[in-house]
Design an enzyme around this catalytic site. Structure first.
Site, PDB file in Angstrom:
ATOM      1  N   SER A 158       0.850  -1.200   0.000  1.00 46.64           N
ATOM      2  CA  SER A 158       0.000   0.000   0.000  1.00 46.64           C
ATOM      3  C   SER A 158       0.876   1.238   0.000  1.00 46.64           C
ATOM      4  O   SER A 158       1.868   1.308   0.728  1.00 46.64           O
ATOM      5  CB  SER A 158      -0.905   0.019   1.234  1.00 46.64           C
ATOM      6  OG  SER A 158      -1.661  -1.153   1.313  1.00 46.64           O
ATOM      7  N   GLU A 244      -0.635  -3.288  13.988  1.00 49.72           N
ATOM      8  CA  GLU A 244      -1.514  -3.109  12.834  1.00 49.72           C
ATOM      9  C   GLU A 244      -2.916  -3.566  13.186  1.00 49.72           C
ATOM     10  O   GLU A 244      -3.886  -2.884  12.931  1.00 49.72           O
ATOM     11  CB  GLU A 244      -0.982  -3.912  11.638  1.00 49.72           C
ATOM     12  CG  GLU A 244      -1.920  -3.824  10.435  1.00 49.72           C
ATOM     13  CD  GLU A 244      -1.330  -4.439   9.171  1.00 49.72           C
ATOM     14  OE1 GLU A 244      -0.526  -5.371   9.291  1.00 49.72           O
ATOM     15  OE2 GLU A 244      -1.689  -3.983   8.079  1.00 49.72           O
TER      16      GLU A 244
HETATM   17  C1  LIG Z   1      -6.076  -3.801   1.285  1.00 44.37           C
HETATM   18  C2  LIG Z   1      -4.797  -4.530   1.452  1.00 44.37           C
HETATM   19  C3  LIG Z   1      -3.668  -3.837   1.832  1.00 44.37           C
HETATM   20  C4  LIG Z   1      -2.459  -4.513   1.968  1.00 44.37           C
HETATM   21  N1  LIG Z   1      -1.364  -3.785   2.282  1.00 44.37           N
HETATM   22  C5  LIG Z   1      -0.175  -4.419   2.398  1.00 44.37           C
HETATM   23  C6  LIG Z   1       1.003  -3.695   2.674  1.00 44.37           C
HETATM   24  O1  LIG Z   1       0.973  -2.466   2.781  1.00 44.37           O
HETATM   25  N2  LIG Z   1       2.175  -4.346   2.775  1.00 44.37           N
HETATM   26  C7  LIG Z   1       2.237  -5.706   2.658  1.00 44.37           C
HETATM   27  O2  LIG Z   1       3.307  -6.243   2.821  1.00 44.37           O
HETATM   28  N3  LIG Z   1       1.136  -6.442   2.383  1.00 44.37           N
HETATM   29  C8  LIG Z   1      -0.066  -5.831   2.243  1.00 44.37           C
HETATM   30  N4  LIG Z   1      -1.185  -6.557   1.940  1.00 44.37           N
HETATM   31  C9  LIG Z   1      -1.054  -7.987   1.708  1.00 44.37           C
HETATM   32  C10 LIG Z   1      -1.704  -8.867   2.748  1.00 44.37           C
HETATM   33  O3  LIG Z   1      -0.997  -8.853   3.941  1.00 44.37           O
HETATM   34  C11 LIG Z   1      -1.834 -10.265   2.157  1.00 44.37           C
HETATM   35  O4  LIG Z   1      -2.695 -10.169   1.047  1.00 44.37           O
HETATM   36  C12 LIG Z   1      -2.408 -11.254   3.146  1.00 44.37           C
HETATM   37  O5  LIG Z   1      -1.535 -11.498   4.216  1.00 44.37           O
HETATM   38  C13 LIG Z   1      -2.759 -12.591   2.460  1.00 44.37           C
HETATM   39  O6  LIG Z   1      -1.702 -13.092   1.710  1.00 44.37           O
HETATM   40  P1  LIG Z   1      -1.932 -13.515   0.186  1.00 44.37           P
HETATM   41  O7  LIG Z   1      -2.521 -12.355  -0.503  1.00 44.37           O
HETATM   42  O8  LIG Z   1      -0.686 -14.067  -0.318  1.00 44.37           O
HETATM   43  O9  LIG Z   1      -3.036 -14.633   0.241  1.00 44.37           O
HETATM   44  P2  LIG Z   1      -2.799 -16.174   0.573  1.00 44.37           P
HETATM   45  O10 LIG Z   1      -1.941 -16.303   1.760  1.00 44.37           O
HETATM   46  O11 LIG Z   1      -2.387 -16.882  -0.641  1.00 44.37           O
HETATM   47  O12 LIG Z   1      -4.265 -16.598   0.974  1.00 44.37           O
HETATM   48  C14 LIG Z   1      -5.271 -16.997   0.014  1.00 44.37           C
HETATM   49  C15 LIG Z   1      -6.379 -17.682   0.795  1.00 44.37           C
HETATM   50  O13 LIG Z   1      -5.884 -18.831   1.471  1.00 44.37           O
HETATM   51  C16 LIG Z   1      -6.161 -18.760   2.839  1.00 44.37           C
HETATM   52  N5  LIG Z   1      -5.072 -19.366   3.622  1.00 44.37           N
HETATM   53  C17 LIG Z   1      -3.733 -19.226   3.456  1.00 44.37           C
HETATM   54  N6  LIG Z   1      -3.074 -19.881   4.414  1.00 44.37           N
HETATM   55  C18 LIG Z   1      -3.984 -20.458   5.210  1.00 44.37           C
HETATM   56  C19 LIG Z   1      -3.912 -21.252   6.394  1.00 44.37           C
HETATM   57  N7  LIG Z   1      -2.775 -21.590   6.975  1.00 44.37           N
HETATM   58  N8  LIG Z   1      -5.094 -21.633   6.958  1.00 44.37           N
HETATM   59  C20 LIG Z   1      -6.274 -21.299   6.405  1.00 44.37           C
HETATM   60  N9  LIG Z   1      -6.390 -20.553   5.303  1.00 44.37           N
HETATM   61  C21 LIG Z   1      -5.268 -20.125   4.707  1.00 44.37           C
HETATM   62  C22 LIG Z   1      -6.290 -17.284   3.133  1.00 44.37           C
HETATM   63  O14 LIG Z   1      -7.071 -17.034   4.303  1.00 44.37           O
HETATM   64  C23 LIG Z   1      -6.968 -16.792   1.885  1.00 44.37           C
HETATM   65  O15 LIG Z   1      -8.347 -17.015   1.990  1.00 44.37           O
HETATM   66  C24 LIG Z   1      -2.394  -5.898   1.762  1.00 44.37           C
HETATM   67  C25 LIG Z   1      -3.544  -6.599   1.387  1.00 44.37           C
HETATM   68  C26 LIG Z   1      -4.730  -5.929   1.225  1.00 44.37           C
HETATM   69  C27 LIG Z   1      -5.938  -6.699   0.801  1.00 44.37           C
END
Ligand SMILES: Cc1cc2nc3c(=O)[nH]c(=O)nc-3n(C[C@H](O)[C@H](O)[C@H](O)COP(=O)(O)OP(=O)(O)OC[C@H]3O[C@@H](n4cnc5c(N)ncnc54)[C@H](O)[C@@H]3O)c2cc1C
Lengths: 395, 362
Positions: A158, A244
């Site tokens: 972000s 956070e």
């Molecule tokens: C609005 C927004 C702002 C953000 N800002 C930042 C930022 O400023 N800096 C930054 O670094 N990141 C940021 N993010 C990223 C955010 O932290 C990640 O999107 C989030 O941690 C999920 O990781 P992923 O997108 O890789 O999804 P994944 O980890 O691939 O998850 C996909 C799905 O699988 C599920 N899942 C994954 N692992 C498990 C488990 N062990 N048990 C059950 N379910 C699971 C998840 O719940 C989800 O439904 C932002 C995201 C959003 C949406």
């Protein structure tokens, strides 16, 4: 249980109110030019309404923590419809982390300008292959003389395009085990070798927070930029995440009031939505949840001031608040019916399109900072001591 | 400013929970379901000895004059242990009503409640919900009519009846013209009855009791919400224990996310609701103008989350959760019946909207 406001608090409230009447700016902070923003934040710090308990030496106001003062300030700023301080990643995540783990030099250098909004920060944690499983991150920082040299990629960052600095997690010890090889770094976004590519989000151009990919090729940063010890980045990141989650405590009470206004003014077949028992019932359900979360917040604050652990109750806040905000927006959109989908400042759009933006933004918060499913893992494993998922057997 | 429980309140809760675990274990609750009325006098007297029945009674009448929050914590513990006892009627609703009626205390009722010698049934359903043609009327000093779902009346010594929303009467159990029939519900831990009155002479009639009735209902709703919250706590505890013991597919079922997430969802609903309950109970004494709204919201909201928790906890147990032997159903049923006793969620939310003048637009 004692919620009485002693006289000095009543005086304090009047002071805050008078301050806001005299000084409240009419622009939102993020829209204001940096100099104007810094002036407004500095004024708040001088009066003690922002950074109130952060030591003077680091650019704060240096007051003793006082729960009631915090509550009163939040209430009055909310009432005035203006943000207290600045809700951004720097003040809400980096500052508490530096206070806890930073060197004296780091604290003096970064905290003050961050609080005044002179330096904006972005959070470089997530990577294409490492989201929920953050500790698997691959961006590397190789030691080279007094520097680290960073290579790799961050994503979903972000505000990376508008920030001057980034706090990020990198792998400094490739030989160490997954969690032990990570360090927490502070990095200027001007450093050669950084490329920021904006990503269009589902809210289109209206979202306040941009979303970006950040690429690093041979980016040099002095080793003194590490916060805490080398290899302890995972532990430190977890304190940041904790902050956070505490800061994702959006003002659902204010949003609910806005929804109630909408329900009075929005009519279908000449009848206001508020006159519909069905919509009203949904509104009352939401109001009970808003009241629960409001008092839950007071309970959590009381625990932290008394240095008591809130136990499992402290782990449910993010999950519940984010969903609540999404549900409030959902009722607003339903109440507007076929006009609820209007967007992009189209004719007939209500509240300048706030509700669709709020809905999409709330959905983002359900995912960001640890998804709802990850929250449930944390609640059940750390809060309820249920057994962890067995690791898959290595092939 | 301190949004939390005091040392004394934590101690009170700990004492009571210890007592209930020891003296009213689930085997005792199970045995009491075969009685004509489950409200065992021995339990009531023991609660009085612990000082629990007099929490809301003035010191001059032998009570300890504490706050509704204290009494709600007791109600919560009683729900947690599914204890059959007329606490809601006799130790909460009755004292609040009598306290509010100036000069209403000729007979030493409050003293006898504090000391555990007396219990009261309370019939107020018709002030908010009339079914089956129920309703009471006072004519020439005699009471006639019918009251439904009277609380804790079967083994009570006296009955407090709301004739309308401005008039209360006290009738002695066993008075000529009064017929009581227990209405068995699925919840064997709570006594509910139908009262039929045919020219009954009341012990006392209080007119101008509008505020007393309203306060009694608010206190009752908050205490009932506490009872339900306590029952929810117990159901979640049992689900978590079971999920940590039961194995399927060579794994503890609690390690399956489908199961652990159910547990997380239950506790994530419960904890904020606990904060709401504390605030509602606190408002009753400290911020009375807010109490009617908070009472409606607390009971409606907790009744809603409780239905989910009751069902979810049972599902976590699988087949054994559905058996009589596992006992889980005592909590499930207590929650289910309580949901409608002092106004169901839909009614309470309607009332909450009314209290905020949101219905004026209609
Ligand atoms: C609005 C927004 C702002 C953000 N800002 C930042 C930022 O400023 N800096 C930054 O670094 N990141 C940021 N993010 C990223 C955010 O932290 C990640 O999107 C989030 O941690 C999920 O990781 P992923 O997108 O890789 O999804 P994944 O980890 O691939 O998850 C996909 C799905 O699988 C599920 N899942 C994954 N692992 C498990 C488990 N062990 N048990 C059950 N379910 C699971 C998840 O719940 C989800 O439904 C932002 C995201 C959003 C949406």
């Amino acid at each position: 249980m004692n919620l009485e406001y002693a006289e000095r608090y009543q005086d304090f409230r009047l002071k805050v109110r008078a301050f806001l009447e005299a000084h409240k700016p009419d622009k939102s902070l993020l829209e204001a030019p940096p100099a104007e923003r810094a002036r407004w934040l500095t004024l708040q710090i001088e009066h003690g309404y922002w950074a109130r308990t952060i030591p003077k030496a680091y650019g704060g106001h240096g007051a003793e923590p006082d729960l009631l003062e915090t509550v009163i300030m939040d209430e009055e700023f909310n009432r005035a419809g203006t943000a207290r301080g600045m809700m951004a990643q720097g003040p809400s995540m980096l500052v508490p982390t530096l206070l806890e783990h930073g060197t004296e030099e780091q604290k003096r250098r970064w905290i003050g300008p961050t609080l005044r909004g002179e330096i904006l920060w972005c959070q470089g944690y997530s990577e294409p292959g490492s989201g929920s499983d953050l500790a698997s991150l691959q961006t590397s920082a190789r030691e080279d003389g007094d520097d680290f040299v960073i290579n790799g990629q961050k994503i979903w960052t972000s505000s990376a395009d508008t920030s001057q600095m980034m706090f990020l997690l990198v792998r400094t010890e490739p030989e160490a085990t997954k969690h032990a090889g990570i360090s927490y770094l502070l990095l200027s976004m001007d450093t050669p070798g950084i490329e920021v590519q904006p990503l269009r989000t589902m809210s289109g151009d209206l979202g306040e927070n941009s979303f970006n990919q950040v690429f690093f090729s041979d980016v040099r940063v002095p080793q003194t930029s590490v916060v805490g010890n080398r290899g302890e980045g995972w532990k430190i990141a977890n304190t940041t995440l904790k902050h956070e989650r505490n800061s994702l405590n959006a003002n659902a009470e204010g949003t609910l009031l806005r929804l109630m206004k909408l329900m009075h003014s929005e009519t279908v077949n000449g009848v206001p939505a508020m006159a519909s028992p069905v919509y009203r019932d949904r509104l009352m359900k939401l109001q009970a949840r808003v009241l629960s979360m409001k008092h839950h917040g007071m309970r959590m604050l009381t625990c932290s001031l008394k240095h008591e652990s809130p136990g499992v109750a402290g782990l449910v806040t993010k999950l519940q608040n984010c969903q609540l905000n999404f549900d409030i927006a959902a009722l607003a959109i339903d109440v507007m019916g076929e006009l609820g989908g209007l967007y992009d400042h189209t004719r007939y759009e209500r509240d300048r399109g706030f509700w669709q933006v709020h809905s999409i933004f709330s959905l983002g918060l359900i995912i960001g900072g640890g998804t709802a499913q990850i929250q449930k893992n944390i609640i059940s494993e750390r809060g309820l001591a249920l057994p962890r998922e067995p690791k898959p057997a290595k092939a | 400013m301190d949004f939390g429980l005091s040392e004394e309140q934590l101690l009170l809760e700990q004492t009571l929970r210890g007592f209930l675990a020891d003296r009213v274990p689930i085997t005792r609750v199970r045995a009491l379901r075969d009685e004509d009325c489950p409200n065992d006098r021995a339990i009531w007297r023991a609660l009085a000895e612990l000082g629990m029945t007099g929490l809301l009674i003035p010191e001059a009448n032998g009570g300890s004059d504490l706050s509704l929050l204290d009494a709600a914590l007791v109600a919560q513990s009683l729900g947690h242990a599914v204890t059959p006892t007329p606490y809601l009627s006799s130790a909460i609703m009755l004292p609040i009503a009598l306290r509010d009626l100036a000069g209403a205390e000729p007979a030493g009722w409050l003293n006898s409640i504090a000391s555990g010698e007396l219990t009261f049934g309370v019939a107020v359903t018709e002030t908010f919900s009339v079914r089956e043609g129920a309703g009471l009327a006072l004519s020439g000093g005699k009471l006639s009519g019918k009251a439904m779902m009277a609380l804790d009346s079967c083994s009570a010594d006296q009955l407090l009846l709301a004739i309308d929303d401005d008039t209360l009467a006290v009738v002695r159990s066993g008075t000529a013209g009064l017929t009581q029939s227990r209405l068995s519900t699925i919840d064997s831990t709570r006594c509910l009855a139908e009262l039929v009155l045919d020219a009954v002479t009341p012990e006392a009639v209080f007119e101008g009791a509008h505020d007393a009735i309203a306060r009694m209902l608010d206190a009752g709703r908050i205490a009932l919400a506490a009872d339900t919250l306590g029952a929810c706590e117990a159901m979640i505890e049992q689900a978590v224990v079971y999920a940590g013991q039961r194995k399927q597919f060579d794994r503890l079922i609690g390690s399956f996310q489908a199961v652990k997430h159910l547990c997380a969802e239950m506790i994530a609903e419960l904890e904020p609701a606990r904060s709401l309950l504390w605030y509602a109970a606190h408002s009753f004494d400290a911020l009375p103008a807010e109490a009617p709204l908070m009472a409606c919201h607390a009971l409606a909201h907790i009744s809603e989350i409780a239905r989910e928790i009751a069902s979810t906890s049972t599902q976590v147990h699988g087949g054994i959760g559905w058996t009589d032997e596992q006992n889980l159903h005592f909590w499930f049923k207590r929650i289910g019946v309580a949901r409608h006793l002092l106004g169901g969620p839909e009614f309470l939310r309607g009332r909450a909207a009314e209290l905020q003048q949101l219905t004026a637009a209609a």
